[in-house]
Each structure stands twice: as structure tokens, then as C-alpha cells.
Design an enzyme around this catalytic site. Sequence first.
Site, PDB file in Angstrom:
ATOM      1  N   ARG A  22     -41.998 -68.814  -8.214  1.00 33.41           N
ATOM      2  CA  ARG A  22     -43.108 -69.170  -7.320  1.00 33.41           C
ATOM      3  C   ARG A  22     -42.640 -70.124  -6.219  1.00 33.41           C
ATOM      4  NH1 ARG A  22     -46.629 -73.689 -10.553  1.00 33.41           N
ATOM      5  NH2 ARG A  22     -45.046 -74.291 -12.037  1.00 33.41           N
ATOM      6  N   PHE A  38     -55.855 -62.916 -11.394  1.00 37.18           N
ATOM      7  CA  PHE A  38     -56.953 -62.999 -10.427  1.00 37.18           C
ATOM      8  C   PHE A  38     -56.607 -62.239  -9.142  1.00 37.18           C
ATOM      9  CE2 PHE A  38     -57.038 -67.330 -12.591  1.00 37.18           C
ATOM     10  CZ  PHE A  38     -57.719 -66.826 -13.684  1.00 37.18           C
ATOM     11  N   SER A  61     -50.094 -74.572  -7.374  1.00 35.66           N
ATOM     12  CA  SER A  61     -49.501 -73.603  -8.305  1.00 35.66           C
ATOM     13  C   SER A  61     -48.710 -72.524  -7.573  1.00 35.66           C
ATOM     14  CB  SER A  61     -50.605 -72.926  -9.131  1.00 35.66           C
ATOM     15  OG  SER A  61     -51.246 -73.870  -9.948  1.00 35.66           O
ATOM     16  N   ARG A  83     -44.193 -68.356 -13.277  1.00 27.74           N
ATOM     17  CA  ARG A  83     -44.375 -69.800 -13.321  1.00 27.74           C
ATOM     18  C   ARG A  83     -43.135 -70.582 -13.769  1.00 27.74           C
ATOM     19  NH1 ARG A  83     -46.565 -73.262 -17.770  1.00 27.74           N
ATOM     20  NH2 ARG A  83     -47.170 -75.217 -16.805  1.00 27.74           N
ATOM     21  N   ASP A 140     -51.643 -71.555 -21.318  1.00 27.49           N
ATOM     22  CA  ASP A 140     -53.021 -71.198 -20.951  1.00 27.49           C
ATOM     23  C   ASP A 140     -53.541 -70.014 -21.761  1.00 27.49           C
ATOM     24  OD1 ASP A 140     -53.502 -73.197 -19.171  1.00 27.49           O
ATOM     25  OD2 ASP A 140     -53.093 -72.015 -17.379  1.00 27.49           O
ATOM     26  N   GLU A 145     -62.118 -65.040  -5.438  1.00 26.81           N
ATOM     27  CA  GLU A 145     -60.998 -64.128  -5.149  1.00 26.81           C
ATOM     28  C   GLU A 145     -61.450 -62.841  -4.470  1.00 26.81           C
ATOM     29  OE1 GLU A 145     -61.582 -65.524  -8.125  1.00 26.81           O
ATOM     30  OE2 GLU A 145     -59.926 -66.931  -8.391  1.00 26.81           O
ATOM     31  N   HIS A 171     -47.614 -66.583 -11.779  1.00 28.72           N
ATOM     32  CA  HIS A 171     -48.013 -66.760 -13.175  1.00 28.72           C
ATOM     33  C   HIS A 171     -48.244 -65.425 -13.882  1.00 28.72           C
ATOM     34  CE1 HIS A 171     -48.478 -70.716 -11.511  1.00 28.72           C
ATOM     35  NE2 HIS A 171     -48.864 -71.241 -12.656  1.00 28.72           N
TER      36      HIS A 171
END
Lengths: 281, 317
Positions: free
Chosen positions: B13, B86, B40, B170, B120, B61, B112
Amino acid sequence: MANTQQLEDITTQVRRDILRMVHKVNSGHPGGSLGCAEFFVSLYNEIMDRKEGFDMDGIGEDLFFLSNGHISPVYYSVLARVGYFPIEELNTFRLLNSRLQGHPTTHEGLPGIRIASGSLGQGLSVALGAAQAKKLNGCNHLIYSLHGDGELQEGQNWEAIMYAAGKNVDNIIATIDLNGQQIDGSTDTVLPMGSIKDKFEAFGWTVLEIEKGNNIDAILKGMAEAKSLTGKGKPVCVLLKTVMGNGIDFMMHTHAWHGKAPNDEQLAIGLAQNPETLGDY
Amino acid sequence: MKTYENQGNNDTRSGFGAGLTELGRTNPNVVALCADLIGSLKMDQFIEENPERFFQIGIAEANMMSIAAGLTIGGKIPFTGTFANFSTGRVYDQIRQSIAYSDKNVKICASHAGLTLGEDGATHQILEDIGLMKMLPGMTVINTCDYNQTKAATIAIAEHKGPVYLRFGRPKVANFTPVDQKFEIGKALHLVDGTDVTIVATGHLVWEALEAAKALNEKGISAEVIDIHTIKPLDAKAIIDSVSKTKCIVTAEEHNHLGGLGESVARVLSQHNPTPQEFVATNDTFGESGTPAQLMEKYGLNADAIVKACEKVIKRK
């Protein structure tokens, strides 16, 4: 500048186009198309500042986005009548290999169309993106959009409504076709939405109502006022009160013709109520 | 065999963030959108340097994807940034109608992705996104393997006209591809020559494939390693050429075996050169909470799993 009579003549011809298009393929959405005929004719002939020809980016002209893509018959008729493509092509509506798909699309390269629509609730967001591109490009022209009232039941609209006000997108005039009807019945019976005016205002929009949404003079006056309210830090919403099926007596004031085509006899009656003005395609 | 040096662990990322920053300096049409995940997605530097070209959409989104489609009308090249989950499943219809079907020049940049999102858990770990996106006509699908490649891919997709799905992750992982490489969409990277088995890997599994090739080499097995960073369009020739030599193949990806790279490879081979194949991928399951390393171990997505799959597929020749 066209006078009101000229615009009414165009509208009469557009009604004929709509009826003939959906009749030929026994499918399509005449009700909402007829209800918005005066609006489309006024928009494309008088209200919008348009360039000759068509290019996707549309820099240096006003742009229009149709969110409730199922009223494609009126969109196609008016686009053809103002010269985006030959009126003869209206004959191909919903046929195999046609550029005039059931719902509008860029996929077949039809001039005048800038985004596919039909899956509801996306058009306002798209219009906001185009409005922000205009600002980045230093282009002072406006974005116009049209949405069904039933379509406001799609949640994405409210993301877009919140965003437009929160980010001061003030170069857009979003018009809601307030005909009170959707496929399954009146909006009040399907899902009561309360006051749409109050909701837009609560989200921070400037809201203007056109009570006679099938009256060309009322549309021209209302949209001129809407235009005067742009550029003041707030997005502008026009609530256009229309009659679904307007101009064909047996189609008016009902949701029955939302997505149903007339038969031969009904077509003849409808056409008799709207004599040819500019010549059929 | 050829080996690769880890230049120091880094996250893909951040490679995206670096690529976007460079685009901000070199391409005035590039704009960026984010749905409340700037940090992020490592978009901070682009935003600092180009505040007028950044659109903070908020947690919305669907609105972001459709606004991105609209921004292309006027010549902008929008890069959307949010988690892979998302960026795809949540907004599939917006991407389908307003971006893919409308052929809009939107770059959907998805961080991610996969199990390595970690703690998560399954609500955020999407393992279906490659399948969702490769099924959309006209969509280019890229899954990069390290920081350098992600930076190069980010820069390259701005030059490609049409919608692109760029998938990255990530955790900090080995960074082993060349600095300032030129990224060629649709061109597989031949990393290691071998004769006994072909390993084609994408994303975080590419480094694992290199580690597996080393372990196999010590066992006297010669593995060919190919990095398939572009899943669509797939570099079919690179795959067919390799298996015509090795006669068996292992595919490795941080994704469900349904709909992923492995199925794309199997389709190509079944048509052109039927070949025994083993799949290193998740087995039609959701993920769960855990550290990235624990999850990759539990779900069989690491060098050990690739070694075992290679040994198994060689016996099937």
C-alpha cells in the site's frame, strides 16, 4: 430562441415518437417518458447551452445526465430531434444490434449519452463527479440531471445529496420528476417518502418547485430561476410536478403505463390526440 | 538457481502511495478519491501536494465509485482508494454500470486485500474480489507482489485507457523486484528458470513461491517461478510455454480457489495444453482474526504449502 408554440409542436411530435417506439417492440416505458416530454424539449432546445456535435468530455457546454434511464424513449426522441443522430434510428429502439438500447448506454457509442443508467440511484453521484470535473477544468457551464421520485428510495441518492451540500457543489441543477407513481403503484402506497422538499432542504440544498411540470412556460421560468440560484455555494434541486402519461388521456394519472406499451388500437387513439407536427421518423 | 534479495520489508500500500504521489507531480489529470481511509491507503502525500485534486467522499463507497465515473467526463483520471472489500463487493453494481459498462477510465485501487489484513477478521478480509472483478467485461485486474512493483503498477495504469482494478495489501512484506522498474500490464515476469514444475503466483504469494523454489532446489527439484501480476488479461503464452517444459503447475494466490488466478490458468491450460494443476488458495471459506503469518499458515498460503503442492503435482505427471 424558439417560442412556446414551437416547443409545444416539438413536444407533440416527441409524444408520437415515444408511442410509436414502445408500440413497435411492445416494450419500454411510455408513462414516465410522456410525463417528462415538455421538460426534455425545453431542456435541450432552450435551457441548456450546448455545443454543436458531441464529444464525451463536454468541456465548454452544459451537460445532462438521466438517472432514471428507463425513460429512454423521451431521451432518444429529443436527442434525435435536436440532431445528435438521425431520427430514422428511432426505428431501431430496443432491437438487436441497435445503439438505442432499452436503457441508455455509452457502450454502443450513441451520441448524446455520457453514462449508462437504468440501475437506479447512481445518476446524481455521476453528475456530481462531472460537476467537479467542470470546476477543475475552469469550465463555468452547468450540470443538469433528472431523477425519478420513486428512485429516491435508493440509498445512494442520499449519500450524494449529503455530499453535494457538504462539498458546496453549486454548479448542478438536479431535477426530480415528482409524478407520485412507480411500478407497483403510487409512491405513497409503495413507500411513503414524506416531504421530499423538506428532506433536500434539511440536507442543505436550495429547492425550487415547478407546480406545472407539463407546462412549457412554467418549466422555462422555473429553470431560469434555478439557473440564477447556481454558483451560490449550494446545490440546486428542482421538484418538477408532472403527470405520468401526460398528453395521452387514457395513460394519465396512473402507474399502469409505467412499463407497458399500447396495442394497435391504443396507439391509434394516442396518435390521434397528438397530430403530426414535424413529421414522423 | 536465480535468487532474489529482499531489499527490506515494506508494504504494497505504501508502494501505491508513492506511485500516486509521483503521478500527482507528473500527470495533471490524475485525481484521487477516498472514503475515509486516507492513512490506510497512504494517500497523505498526494493530498498535501494536490489538495484541489483530492476528493474526500466520506464513508460512502457507492457515491465514491459513481463520482469517479463522473469525473472521467471532463478528462480526469480518478484513482479511488479504500479496502478491497469496500472497493468491490460493496459497490459491485456501481462499478458494473457506471464504470465497466460505461467504459470509464477509473482506477479502482484496493488495499488490505486477502487474509493478510489480519486481526480485523473476515468482515474486512475479502477473498472473492479477483473473481468479482475479472468477470466484468473490459476490466483489467492486477495484483502486485511488493512495494516496488505496486509503485510501478500505479504509475503504469494511469497511462492505460480503461477501467483497472489494482489489488494490494496491508502488511510489510519482502521487497525484491527492481526499484524504478517499468511495469507492463499483461506481461508475466519470469523470475526463476526450472524444469520439474511451474509455480505461477500473484500478490503476496510471489515471494512465498520464491522461498518454495529455494526449498525445492535443496530437495533436488527444479521449480520455475512466474509472477502473474496481471490476472486479466492473462499472459497465456508465458504459462503455456512453461508447462510445455515442466508438464505440471501450481498456482498460488491469496484468494478463494473459486474465481481466482488458479481458475484462469486452468481455463487456459484445459483449452491449449491440459496439465496437472494444484491450487494454493483458500478453499471456499471466509477468513478470521489472527496475525497475517498465523492466517497464511492456517489457510495454507505460504512457502511450505507451495512446496507440498509442487511435490503432489509432480507425482501426477
